[in-house]
Design an enzyme around this catalytic site. Structure first.
Site, PDB file in Angstrom:
ATOM      1  N   HIS A  46      39.940  16.173 -46.442  1.00  0.00           N
ATOM      2  CA  HIS A  46      39.374  14.845 -46.698  1.00  0.00           C
ATOM      3  C   HIS A  46      37.876  14.856 -46.963  1.00  0.00           C
ATOM      4  O   HIS A  46      37.290  13.827 -47.254  1.00  0.00           O
ATOM      5  CB  HIS A  46      39.646  13.923 -45.512  1.00  0.00           C
ATOM      6  CG  HIS A  46      38.798  14.243 -44.313  1.00  0.00           C
ATOM      7  ND1 HIS A  46      39.071  15.292 -43.479  1.00  0.00           N
ATOM      8  CD2 HIS A  46      37.668  13.676 -43.842  1.00  0.00           C
ATOM      9  CE1 HIS A  46      38.156  15.338 -42.529  1.00  0.00           C
ATOM     10  NE2 HIS A  46      37.281  14.376 -42.730  1.00  0.00           N
TER      11      HIS A  46
HETATM   12  C1  UD1 Z   1      35.119   9.807 -41.535  1.00  0.00           C
HETATM   13  C2  UD1 Z   1      33.921  10.628 -41.045  1.00  0.00           C
HETATM   14  C3  UD1 Z   1      34.277  12.117 -41.038  1.00  0.00           C
HETATM   15  C4  UD1 Z   1      35.567  12.365 -40.263  1.00  0.00           C
HETATM   16  C5  UD1 Z   1      36.668  11.477 -40.839  1.00  0.00           C
HETATM   17  C6  UD1 Z   1      37.971  11.687 -40.123  1.00  0.00           C
HETATM   18  C7  UD1 Z   1      31.701   9.709 -41.616  1.00  0.00           C
HETATM   19  C8  UD1 Z   1      30.524   9.878 -42.469  1.00  0.00           C
HETATM   20  N1  UD1 Z   1      32.752  10.486 -41.918  1.00  0.00           N
HETATM   21  O1  UD1 Z   1      35.316  10.159 -42.893  1.00  0.00           O
HETATM   22  O2  UD1 Z   1      33.246  12.832 -40.417  1.00  0.00           O
HETATM   23  O3  UD1 Z   1      35.924  13.717 -40.368  1.00  0.00           O
HETATM   24  O4  UD1 Z   1      36.256  10.117 -40.741  1.00  0.00           O
HETATM   25  O5  UD1 Z   1      38.956  10.878 -40.618  1.00  0.00           O
HETATM   26  O6  UD1 Z   1      31.688   8.915 -40.697  1.00  0.00           O
HETATM   27  N2  UD1 Z   1      40.172   4.448 -45.173  1.00  0.00           N
HETATM   28  C9  UD1 Z   1      41.363   3.780 -45.043  1.00  0.00           C
HETATM   29  N3  UD1 Z   1      41.802   3.489 -43.802  1.00  0.00           N
HETATM   30  C10 UD1 Z   1      41.101   3.821 -42.687  1.00  0.00           C
HETATM   31  C11 UD1 Z   1      39.877   4.500 -42.828  1.00  0.00           C
HETATM   32  C12 UD1 Z   1      39.440   4.822 -44.074  1.00  0.00           C
HETATM   33  O7  UD1 Z   1      42.033   3.481 -46.017  1.00  0.00           O
HETATM   34  O8  UD1 Z   1      41.574   3.518 -41.572  1.00  0.00           O
HETATM   35  C13 UD1 Z   1      39.698   4.801 -46.525  1.00  0.00           C
HETATM   36  C14 UD1 Z   1      38.737   3.768 -47.035  1.00  0.00           C
HETATM   37  O9  UD1 Z   1      39.050   3.482 -48.329  1.00  0.00           O
HETATM   38  C15 UD1 Z   1      37.398   4.452 -46.974  1.00  0.00           C
HETATM   39  C16 UD1 Z   1      37.751   5.932 -47.047  1.00  0.00           C
HETATM   40  O10 UD1 Z   1      39.069   6.044 -46.515  1.00  0.00           O
HETATM   41  O11 UD1 Z   1      36.556   4.060 -47.997  1.00  0.00           O
HETATM   42  C17 UD1 Z   1      36.803   6.775 -46.274  1.00  0.00           C
HETATM   43  O12 UD1 Z   1      36.656   6.285 -44.932  1.00  0.00           O
HETATM   44  P1  UD1 Z   1      35.282   6.502 -44.123  1.00  0.00           P
HETATM   45  O13 UD1 Z   1      35.434   6.018 -42.736  1.00  0.00           O
HETATM   46  O14 UD1 Z   1      34.152   5.974 -44.913  1.00  0.00           O
HETATM   47  O15 UD1 Z   1      35.110   8.061 -44.104  1.00  0.00           O
HETATM   48  P2  UD1 Z   1      36.158   9.224 -43.874  1.00  0.00           P
HETATM   49  O16 UD1 Z   1      36.331   9.941 -45.155  1.00  0.00           O
HETATM   50  O17 UD1 Z   1      37.386   8.736 -43.170  1.00  0.00           O
END
Ligand code: UD1
Length: 362
Positions: A209
């Protein structure tokens, strides 16, 4: 009674907070309050973990959701400041290196509340990772730094942090593994394996991811191609992170899921632990999984140019790989030519107790 706000937001935070919450909640001298920022909001990324970890519903939910780094961090800060005003805590405890970690630590410090950082001192020395910025900022303003390895202590000292603030307590994520893995007997474990149609040691587990692996179309397509080839040698279970799934869709990459390459929704904590423990190998770009596989003595191939967790390479089962060498490394594992590894000191299930002992004294 000391009031502590335990601030969490993203999946990897929950298993680091749960053991501490459970120890603090048993003590009469502490009042632990859980604040969920809402960074992760899907059932599989959040609520399922609260259930598996036997956590109560968060006392506060900030509903911050997704956004750019600035938007997400700012939304968390605005909402968390109100919680601090309402709760007037003695201490805020933050975990790991996600955006929620840095947002809550900055907010607390500006409200003149002391901050404790669990999993302090990790460094990849790669500022292109958002997590590295989060780690450095959080550590530089925290009052108590709870570390899990000697290299973490060293990184902090090298940055000029006073030794008085650094407490080596061990790896709190291993506390959760011990509790949850210990509650799954072999019959239940077998049932989970059966549910996924695999048996002990006959499959691999993949998680990807990180922006460096999934945010560019060519890179993601190449990686998925390599996974398809790996799947011909050993069945691949690939629980897909929402970020990765969204990018595959947006880039219009074709990906077919079949018997050998099985694409799935994110797993619950219990399911993941069982599949991880029994896998032939794990290929990942996660931080925490490098540690969990070391604990389970399962070979871990980390698809990244660096790691903030070097102890998993020096002592554990982890190796860094690049996409061009991935297949060759898989063959090494399948030929039985992988290191066995040992478990680092203080990764023993007692970290939350050690943290609580220090919190009692400070
Ligand atoms: C975040 C953390 C990363 C961790 C990861 C584990 C930061 C900078 N990054 O990354 O260190 O390893 O979590 O999962 O904080 N989304 C969903 N549903 C959710 C959460 C996210 O659909 O419940 C999608 C959203 O479209 C979002 C994207 O995933 O834009 C990324 O989510 P985000 O929380 O920004 O970062 P992660 O890539 O999950």
């Amino acid at each position: 009674m000391k009031k502590l706000l335990l601030a969490v937001g993203a999946r990897p935070n929950f298993m680091k907070m749960a053991p501490l919450y459970s120890v603090l909640a048993r003590e009469h001298s502490f009042n632990p309050v859980i604040v969920h920022t809402g960074q992760h909001y899907d059932y599989e990324m959040s609520k399922a973990f609260f259930e598996d970890l036997k956590l109560p519903r968060p006392h506060h939910h900030l509903d911050a959701g997704s956004g750019t780094h600035a938007v997400q961090t700012a939304k968390i800060m605005i909402a968390f400041e109100k919680v601090i005003d309402a709760e007037t805590p003695d201490l805020v405890v933050v975990f790991g290196d996600v955006n929620s970690t840095v947002a809550c630590s900055i907010t607390a410090k500006k409200c003149r509340v002391r901050v404790a950082h669990v999993e302090a001192g990790l460094r990849s020395f790669d500022d292109s990772m958002p997590e590295e910025i989060n780690r450095k900022v959080t550590d530089s303003i925290s009052d108590l730094l709870f570390t899990h390895s000697e290299d973490a202590d060293r990184n902090l000292v090298n940055e000029g942090v006073s030794r008085k603030k650094i407490h080596r307590v061990g790896n709190i994520m291993i506390d959760s593994i011990c509790t949850v893995a210990g509650s799954i007997d072999s019959a239940r474990g077998d049932k989970i394996l059966q549910h996924f149609g695999v048996t002990n040691g006959n499959y691999s587990l993949i998680t990807l991811h990180r922006p460096c692996n999934v945010d560019r179309k060519e890179r993601l397509a190449q990686t998925l191609d390599v996974l398809r080839r790996i799947a011909k040698k050993c069945t691949v279970l690939f629980p897909m992170h929402p970020r990765t799934r969204k990018n595959i869709e947006e880039f219009g990459i074709e990906i077919t899921d079949d018997e050998r390459l099985r694409i799935m929704e994110p797993l619950t904590y219990r399911e993941f632990i069982v599949l991880e423990k029994n896998a032939r190998f794990v290929l990942t770009d996660s931080g925490g999984i490098q540690e969990e596989t070391t604990f389970f003595h399962v070979p871990c191939l980390t698809l990244r140019p660096n790691t903030e967790r070097p102890v998993t390479i020096e002592k554990g089962t982890n190796e860094l790989i690049d996409i061009d060498s991935a297949e060759e490394m898989v063959v090494r594992v399948l030929d039985g030519k992988w290191k066995k590894g040992e478990i680092p000191e203080l990764w023993d299930g007692g970290a939350a107790e050690r943290i609580t002992e220090i919190l009692r004294e400070t």
